[in-house]
Every structure is written in structure tokens, then in C-alpha cells.
Scaffold this active site. Structure first.
Site, PDB file in Angstrom:
ATOM      1  N   MET A  16       0.948  -1.262   0.132  1.00 14.88           N
ATOM      2  CA  MET A  16      -0.195  -0.015  -0.105  1.00 14.88           C
ATOM      3  C   MET A  16       0.857   1.182   0.075  1.00 14.88           C
ATOM      4  O   MET A  16       1.827   1.152   0.592  1.00 14.88           O
ATOM      5  CB  MET A  16      -1.101   0.028   1.515  1.00 14.88           C
ATOM      6  N   LYS A  45       0.193  -4.307   4.807  1.00 16.47           N
ATOM      7  CA  LYS A  45       0.692  -5.289   5.824  1.00 16.47           C
ATOM      8  C   LYS A  45       1.777  -6.198   5.523  1.00 16.47           C
ATOM      9  O   LYS A  45       2.764  -6.188   6.116  1.00 16.47           O
ATOM     10  CB  LYS A  45      -0.652  -6.152   6.530  1.00 16.47           C
ATOM     11  N   GLY A  46       1.610  -6.651   4.114  1.00 18.60           N
ATOM     12  CA  GLY A  46       2.631  -7.752   3.702  1.00 18.60           C
ATOM     13  C   GLY A  46       3.957  -7.157   3.854  1.00 18.60           C
ATOM     14  O   GLY A  46       5.073  -7.563   4.095  1.00 18.60           O
ATOM     15  N   ASP A 253       2.347  -4.814  12.663  1.00 19.53           N
ATOM     16  CA  ASP A 253       3.087  -5.226  11.560  1.00 19.53           C
ATOM     17  C   ASP A 253       4.539  -5.512  11.700  1.00 19.53           C
ATOM     18  O   ASP A 253       5.351  -6.601  11.485  1.00 19.53           O
ATOM     19  CB  ASP A 253       3.126  -4.522  10.085  1.00 19.53           C
TER      20      ASP A 253
END
Length: 308
Positions: A16, A45-46, A253
């Protein structure tokens, strides 16, 4: 950068572009409020979890889909700067890169809207190919900002190779039975835990959720730290180091990335959770998402605190 064992991590997940507005309070419906400042940053998040694991010394591969726009170009460049392997990052002209407008009010609390864009175009075959192609994989990490069937496919390939799987069920949603069946570690925050369990994360509720889903559980608890339940059958609660919160964006995260690194590097689960708490605490003391994650001396201090 650490003296722990080598760690090789695959993150199947989102990217993002964070568009962060800082303000004294969140505006009411229909109200226009003058903010304090604005920042553009890298998130998802990843991607956040991948960067945190990479800062601790892991070899990290990102499996993601970006748009063919300037945000996609910027994200690729950021991954390269962070030392993240982008071999399995694809691009699509069918959607924009993911964006996340974020509101942060005084005291550090935040509200986030995620617009998935290209993240929804990631495919199961891409996840499988990545996990099967990398010479050795210790841990595969997933979240809910890409389709669950994609994460399940990658996790299944990971299990076939003997790798651990870590699922961060965020944003809160029901977990498919297929994905649960190939998940080793489930890592919800308090909101996500209550969505899944129907109650606050008490010791009894954590144990019951682990039993019902057939997984190990780490619940992150904000300023209260974390609670860990693994195969030993008992819940261990970990209080984080003290700090003054400036911006909580990305703290969860930071925890997931650090915990996943700890598992991959051979730490016991409680020590991996202590490392997660230390890195998350360092993150909330600064504004931003990836830009707030600990570096250099702070990472060494976090590792020392986690393994003391």
C-alpha cells in the site's frame, strides 16, 4: 545483522502507499478539520512485515501484485532499498497499486482505509511458484489484504516443504477452513481476536481458540504487549518495554515481522514474541509506518532484550 541462525522468509501479501494525515482529533460526520501535517509513506501489511523481518537480518522474498503506476514504481524501488527480493512481484494494468488513507490523531490512535487495487489480482499460481522455487524456506507469512485462497495455496506449498506458516488475520474477517488447515501460527490483535472468538483475549479464550482452530496463537494486545500459546498448553503474557506512543500505525506489522523472523531464526515462541514486542514498541515512538521501524542499535537492543 544478528547472531541468530539464518532466516529465509516468504511474505505473501499486500503493498500500500500510505497517505497519512495527522490531526488533533478525528473530524465528525460532515465536518472539515484543519490537519497538522501530511506524509506519504510505504505500507501494506505484507510489505511492512517483509521490511521488518529484513531489517532484523532475514532473507525475504515478497509475493505481491502492483499496478503499472508511479506508486508501483516507487514500491519496487523501496523494496530494493530494503533488500527485499522482488522476483515474485508482478504488475497489472487492470488496477491501481493499493493505497491506504490514514488518519492519526493526537495520542497516536489511528483509523485506516485500505483500497486493495492490484493486491486483489494476486493469484494462487504466483504464490505456489514462489514458495516452490526458492531453494529453502523457513517461514511463510500471510494476511487478509490479498485473497485468502492465494494465501492458502502458498501456505499449502510451504507445508509440503516443511516450512512454518504464520497468518495475521487482518483486517478482521472470517477465516476459510482451507486456510486454517494449513496455518501453524495465528496472530490476531485484540479487535481481530474478538471477531474470531467472540470475547476478549483472556487466557481461557486464547486456549479455546487455539483448540477450536487447531493452531498456535499469539494475540497482540497493544500497550499491554502480547499473549502466546504454543504446544506447551499454557499462555505466556509478555509486557513490552515502556515508551511514549506517537503513532501506532504499523506497530502490529512490526510485531508480526519480528516474530516471524524469530521463529525462522530458531527462537522459542515466547522469545520471538518478546522480539515482536520490542520492535513494535520502538515503532510507536516515531511517526510513520516502515519509516518508524527500528534500525541499527535499536535492533541490537531489541534482540538483546528478547533473548535475555
Amino acid at each position: 545483522m544478528s547472531s541468530l541462525g539464518p532466516a529465509r522468509i516468504v511474505v505473501i501479501g499486500s503493498t500500500m502507499m500510505d497517505m497519512i494525515s495527522y490531526m488533533p482529533r478525528i473530524p465528525d460526520t460532515g465536518e472539515t478539520l484543519i490537519g497538522d501535517r501530511f506524509a506519504l509513506g510505504f505500507g501494506g501489511k505484507g510489505a511492512n512485515q517483509a521490511v521488518m523481518a529484513g531489517r532484523l537480518g532475514a532473507d525475504v522474498w515478497m509475493v505481491a501484485c502492483l499496478g503499472t503506476d508511479v506508486f508501483g514504481d516507487m514500491t519496487i524501488d523501496n523494496f530494493h532499498t530494503a533488500g527485499i527480493d522482488t522476483t515474485y512481484v508482478t504488475r497489472t494494468s487492470s488496477a491501481s497499486s493499493g493505497v491506504a488513507p490514514i488518519w492519526v490523531e493526537a495520542g497516536g490512535d489511528n483509523r485506516i482505509v485500505c483500497v486493495s487495487g492490484a493486491n486483489a489480482h494476486l493469484t494462487s499460481s504466483q504464490a505456489i511458484r514462489a514458495v516452490e522455487s526458492i531453494p529453502r524456506v523457513d517461514v511463510v507469512v500471510g494476511q487478509f489484504e490479498v485473497p485468502q485462497d492465494v494465501t492458502a495455496a502458498g501456505f499449502r506449498a510451504a507445508k509440503e516443504r516443511g516450512a512454518l506458516t504464520v497468518l495475521n488475520p487482518a483486517p478482521a474477517a472470517e477465516i476459510s477452513a482451507d486456510l486454517l488447515s494449513v496455518t501453524d501460527w495465528l496472530m490476531p490483535n485484540e479487535v481481530e481476536f474478538e471477531s474470531l472468538a467472540g470475547s476478549a483475549p483472556t487466557d481461557a479464550a486464547i486456549a479455546e481458540l487455539a483448540r477450536r482452530f487447531g493452531v498456535n496463537v499469539v494475540a497482540t494486545l497493544g500497550e499491554a504487549g502480547a499473549a502466546v500459546l504454543d504446544g506447551s498448553g499454557s499462555v505466556v503474557r509478555i509486557a513490552p518495554p515502556t515508551t511514549t506512543a506517537v503513532d501506532t500505525t504499523g506497530a502490529g506489522d512490526a510485531f508480526v515481522g519480528a516474530f516471524s523472523y524469530g521463529l525462522a531464526a530458531g527462537l522459542p515462541p515466547a522469545a520471538a514474541a518478546r522480539l515482536g514486542c520490542a520492535c513494535a514498541t520502538s515503532s510507536v515512538a516515531r511517526a510513520g509506518t516502515q519509516s518508524s521501524f527500528p534500525q541499527a542499535a535499536e535492533l541490537e537492543a531489541a534482540l538483546s532484550w528478547a533473548t535475555a
